[in-house]
Motif scaffolding. Structure first.
Motif, mmCIF file in Angstrom:
data_model
loop_
_atom_site.group_PDB
_atom_site.id
_atom_site.type_symbol
_atom_site.label_atom_id
_atom_site.label_comp_id
_atom_site.label_asym_id
_atom_site.label_seq_id
_atom_site.Cartn_x
_atom_site.Cartn_y
_atom_site.Cartn_z
ATOM 1 N N GLU A 1 0.852 -1.184 0.000
ATOM 2 C CA GLU A 1 0.000 0.000 0.000
ATOM 3 C C GLU A 1 0.889 1.234 0.000
ATOM 4 O O GLU A 1 1.940 1.256 0.630
ATOM 5 C CB GLU A 1 -0.936 0.023 1.208
ATOM 6 C CG GLU A 1 -2.004 -1.063 1.183
ATOM 7 C CD GLU A 1 -2.932 -0.985 2.381
ATOM 8 O OE1 GLU A 1 -2.724 -0.113 3.245
ATOM 9 O OE2 GLU A 1 -3.859 -1.804 2.466
ATOM 10 N N GLY A 2 0.465 2.256 -0.718
ATOM 11 C CA GLY A 2 1.186 3.514 -0.713
ATOM 12 C C GLY A 2 2.297 3.616 -1.724
ATOM 13 O O GLY A 2 2.976 4.650 -1.798
ATOM 14 N N GLY A 3 2.504 2.563 -2.523
ATOM 15 C CA GLY A 3 3.560 2.607 -3.527
ATOM 16 C C GLY A 3 3.056 3.139 -4.859
ATOM 17 O O GLY A 3 2.047 3.839 -4.941
ATOM 18 N N ASP A 4 3.761 2.770 -5.917
ATOM 19 C CA ASP A 4 3.418 3.253 -7.253
ATOM 20 C C ASP A 4 2.517 2.285 -8.018
ATOM 21 O O ASP A 4 1.921 2.662 -9.028
ATOM 22 C CB ASP A 4 4.688 3.489 -8.067
ATOM 23 C CG ASP A 4 5.612 4.505 -7.408
ATOM 24 O OD1 ASP A 4 5.099 5.431 -6.755
ATOM 25 O OD2 ASP A 4 6.854 4.363 -7.538
ATOM 26 N N TYR A 5 2.451 1.032 -7.545
ATOM 27 C CA TYR A 5 1.717 -0.013 -8.249
ATOM 28 C C TYR A 5 0.795 -0.737 -7.263
ATOM 29 O O TYR A 5 1.097 -0.855 -6.080
ATOM 30 C CB TYR A 5 2.677 -1.024 -8.894
ATOM 31 C CG TYR A 5 3.746 -0.378 -9.741
ATOM 32 C CD1 TYR A 5 3.523 -0.102 -11.083
ATOM 33 C CD2 TYR A 5 4.984 -0.026 -9.183
ATOM 34 C CE1 TYR A 5 4.501 0.511 -11.857
ATOM 35 C CE2 TYR A 5 5.958 0.586 -9.951
ATOM 36 C CZ TYR A 5 5.717 0.861 -11.288
ATOM 37 O OH TYR A 5 6.679 1.470 -12.049
ATOM 38 N N THR A 6 -0.299 -1.258 -7.776
ATOM 39 C CA THR A 6 -1.257 -2.001 -6.948
ATOM 40 C C THR A 6 -0.868 -3.475 -6.905
ATOM 41 O O THR A 6 -0.898 -4.160 -7.931
ATOM 42 C CB THR A 6 -2.681 -1.864 -7.508
ATOM 43 O OG1 THR A 6 -3.033 -0.480 -7.552
ATOM 44 C CG2 THR A 6 -3.674 -2.614 -6.638
ATOM 45 N N GLU A 7 -0.499 -3.947 -5.735
ATOM 46 C CA GLU A 7 -0.222 -5.377 -5.515
ATOM 47 C C GLU A 7 0.703 -5.943 -6.596
ATOM 48 O O GLU A 7 0.468 -7.038 -7.120
ATOM 49 C CB GLU A 7 -1.526 -6.174 -5.483
ATOM 50 C CG GLU A 7 -2.468 -5.763 -4.366
ATOM 51 C CD GLU A 7 -3.776 -6.530 -4.389
ATOM 52 O OE1 GLU A 7 -3.980 -7.352 -5.306
ATOM 53 O OE2 GLU A 7 -4.608 -6.310 -3.486
#
Length: 700
Positions: free
Chosen positions: A495-501
């Motif tokens: 969570e909170g990064g540039d990509y989802t999962e």
């Protein structure tokens, strides 16, 4: 069964039915270990030395983040005759459970009945314990209410049976044809429960109309017949027994969601927590429509001119299932898809004009990025599953959702992409909104709104704004068009990064609406194919402080255990290298689907993981569902027959695919004519016909 109790369960659409056989500890017929009931010691008319079977109703039980807010268990005696003094009384158990968690403000109302008289009920309400004992007529009354409620129901050990009218009878003298007159007989107890999102009255109606009798075997047989009807919509032959087992297990999984939320009356609790009702129609599957008291809470009925069927659905894992699970339903259950799409439109009516994102138990959880209901509605329109009026309503909801601030549409309008720092997982959101906007443009074209279509087509090209030609990845970019630094294509933050999962490797390929445009970013097919090859050969390790557990099922950086990778093996078709699609699809089938516990990788996600297998096992897959086309792959059975309705069958013949294990396809014909393309259309499937693939163990 380790405690001397045999439990059998079955169901209708809105009710459950249980059959319990309690074996007394002293019975030689007891195939199980003795029961230990020391945890509960309710008072009853039976002596303390007698065996006293019981059933627990625990409204405190919860999973994951679900937290109980309020609950109620109420006992009410109902006379079975007009003689209130000398007649027989039965006990109705009703109540509710209200909780919050992933689904906020989640309401479940219930109505329960037992087939045998209750001797006593122990009600637990927080720290308070009350035992209610039946009088000589079987009457009892009691209430447990609060944040901690449990009921323990006990029965006198009576001989009972089912009479010719499918009703339970009991023998208070406990007589019967026992070989040993001194031996206690097993006690048979049936339980029925109706549930509703609306009210106790709705639960009662569901129970009364769907499951009025005490014929457990008939209910079970009806459920088995319904499942058999669904599973026989595809018949496969000429493959391994394990492949068949996995196939039908997968097909079963794809039927577990979405779920019906509305009562038999058509009433349901919407995402606004208000009570609504779908209109009556000719396709009620559960019995005759009745007027229910469950409408008493805020009856916001639809206008009589609105065309709605009686089933309102929930449990839509849209981010996952738009890819393959929903397309499979459009083939096997198109009528239910119509209901589901009308559910989407009703949901938007109740939610300020916004499409659903991840509805659970009628509650909008707002989980996962994108507004992929637009994909499913566009697909339904392309497949003639939406009326012209519903297409207009769908477009209104799509357009409103595409401008929503929370989902990122306003940022797409302003910047043409989602800038880093403006929204979490900005790269994934940019890619997914680009696809959703392309779908909206398709609907605008259908309606002749060409100016709107041009606007959304332009927005659908937003994916290009986050492609970095130097690294050849989709990357996070700030609003001033500078790249976010410290880039690692194998890095993941849950969570909170540039990509989802996922990682940059896994999200690079999500441009299903414009694959030629994506290929062009790599300066041609050869470079794109080299990058695609590298995906499957890259180091599978994922790095980061909080890597996503959803990244699993690795072949290089390809992650089959999560949905973003699911279409990727089929991209080789667009490069003129179908043999690589065939080889990779077969590899994934064999490596990640086995007939054993934990035989799948990743999360089933409401049928998506299984739907990928069903399509790939049949030999075709919907890379872009809203295009209504299916890319050809490598079937794993010699012969498959799909019942597409209206007396039509679509056959897939691939001699040697299952019996010899051939992977590669030499030639393809459709209805006897050579097919010079690597896809088939939805209409070609639904019209019925024969797709024949000439299989080989070698690349042609």
């Amino acid at each position: 069964m380790d405690h001397g109790v045999q439990v059998e369960l079955t169901a209708t659409e809105r009710t459950g039915m249980h059959r319990y056989t309690f074996y007394p500890p002293s019975a030689t017929k007891n195939p199980f270990a003795p029961i230990d009931s020391a945890a509960f010691e309710p008072q009853s008319s039976a002596s303390s030395s007698e065996y006293l079977p019981g059933i627990v109703l625990n409204l405190c039980f919860a999973l994951n983040t679900d937290a109980l807010e309020a609950s109620l268990i109420e006992l009410t005696s109902i006379s079975s005759s007009d003689d209130l003094i000398n007649g027989t009384w039965t006990t109705s158990i009703t109540g509710y459970r209200k909780s919050t968690g992933w689904a906020e403000n989640h309401h479940v109302y219930f109505a329960m009945e037992f087939s045998v008289p209750l001797s006593a009920v122990t009600l637990i309400q927080g720290a308070e314990v009350e035992t209610v004992v039946a009088d000589n007529h079987g009457m009892m009354k009691g209430v447990a209410e609060g944040e901690y409620t449990i009921a323990y129901f006990t029965f006198d050990n009576l001989k009972n049976s089912i009479n010719s009218d499918n009703n339970i009878t009991t023998d208070p003298n406990n007589t019967g044809d026992s070989a040993d007159e001194n031996e206690e007989e097993p006690l048979l107890v049936l339980l029925k429960i109706g549930i509703s999102s609306v009210s106790v009255e709705g639960a009662k109606d569901n129970l009364r109309l769907e499951n009025p009798n005490w014929d457990f075997d008939s209910v079970r047989q009806a459920a088995a017949a319904a499942w058999e009807s669904e599973l026989r919509k595809i018949v496969v032959q000429g493959g391994t027994e394990e492949a068949k087992s996995v196939f039908y297990t997968s097909l079963y999984h794809t039927k577990l969601a979405p779920t019906i939320l509305s009562d038999i009356s058509g009433a349901y609790r919407g995402p606004d927590s208000q009570i609504h009702r779908v209109l009556s129609g000719s396709n009620i599957r559960s019995g005759n429509l009745v007027t229910s008291a469950s409408e008493s809470e805020n009856d916001n009925s639809y206008d009589a001119n609105t065309s709605f069927s009686p089933d309102y659905y929930s449990t839509f894992s849209i981010w996952d299932t738009f890819r393959a699970a929903h397309p499979l339903l459009t083939i096997l259950n198109p009528d239910r898809v119509k209901d589901m799409m009308r559910t989407f439109l009703a949901h938007a009516d109740h939610q300020g004009g916004l499409l659903p994102f991840w509805p659970l138990a009628g509650v909008e959880t707002r989980t996962m990025p994108g507004y992929h209901a637009a994909v499913m509605l566009t697909e339904a329109a392309k497949k003639n599953l939406l009326s012209k009026q519903d297409i207009k309503r769908a477009y209104k909801a799509m357009k409103g959702t595409a401008m929503d601030v929370e989902r990122g549409g306003a940022l797409m309008h302003r910047f043409g992409f989602i800038p880093a720092g403006k929204k979490d997982e900005s790269v994934t959101v940019t890619l997914e909104l680009s696809y959703d906007d392309w779908c909206i443009a398709q609907i605008a074209e259908i309606l002749g709104r060409h100016k709107d279509a041009a606007y959304f087509y332009k927005r659908s090209q937003g994916y290009k704004r986050v492609f970095d030609p130097e690294t050849q990845f989709m990357r996070a970019k700030f609003k001033n068009n500078t790249w976010k630094t410290r880039f690692n294509p194998r890095q993941s933050e849950h969570e909170g990064g540039d990509y989802t999962e996922g990682t940059a490797w896994q999200h690079l390929w999500f441009v299903p609406h414009d694959i030629p445009g994506l290929i062009k970013l790599f300066n041609g097919s050869a470079n794109f194919e080299a990058k695609l090859d590298a995906l499957f050969q890259e180091n599978p390790a994922v790095v980061g402080l909080w890597t996503s557990e959803d990244i699993s099922g690795m072949i290089g950086q390809y992650a089959h255990g999560n949905e973003p990778s699911h279409h990727v093996a089929y991209l080789y078709n667009y490069l003129g290298s179908p043999h690589k699609t065939q080889a990779r699809a077969r590899e994934i089938v064999k490596q990640f689907y086995r007939a054993e516990p934990e035989g799948y990788v990743g999360n089933e996600d409401c049928g998506q993981m299984s739907a990928w297998y069903i399509f790939s096992a049949l030999g075709f897959y919907p890379v872009n569902p809203a295009e209504a086309k299916y890319q050809l792959g490598s079937p794993i059975f010699d012969h498959a027959v799909i019942d597409v309705g209206q007396g039509r069958k679509f056959e897939v013949k691939a001699q040697g695919a299952g019996t010899r294990g051939d992977v590669f396809v030499k030639n393809v014909s459709l209805n006897g004519e050579l097919l010079r393309r690597l896809y088939i259309t939805h209409d070609e499937i639904m019209n019925g016909g024969v797709l024949e693939l000439e299989m080989s163990s070698k690349i042609d």
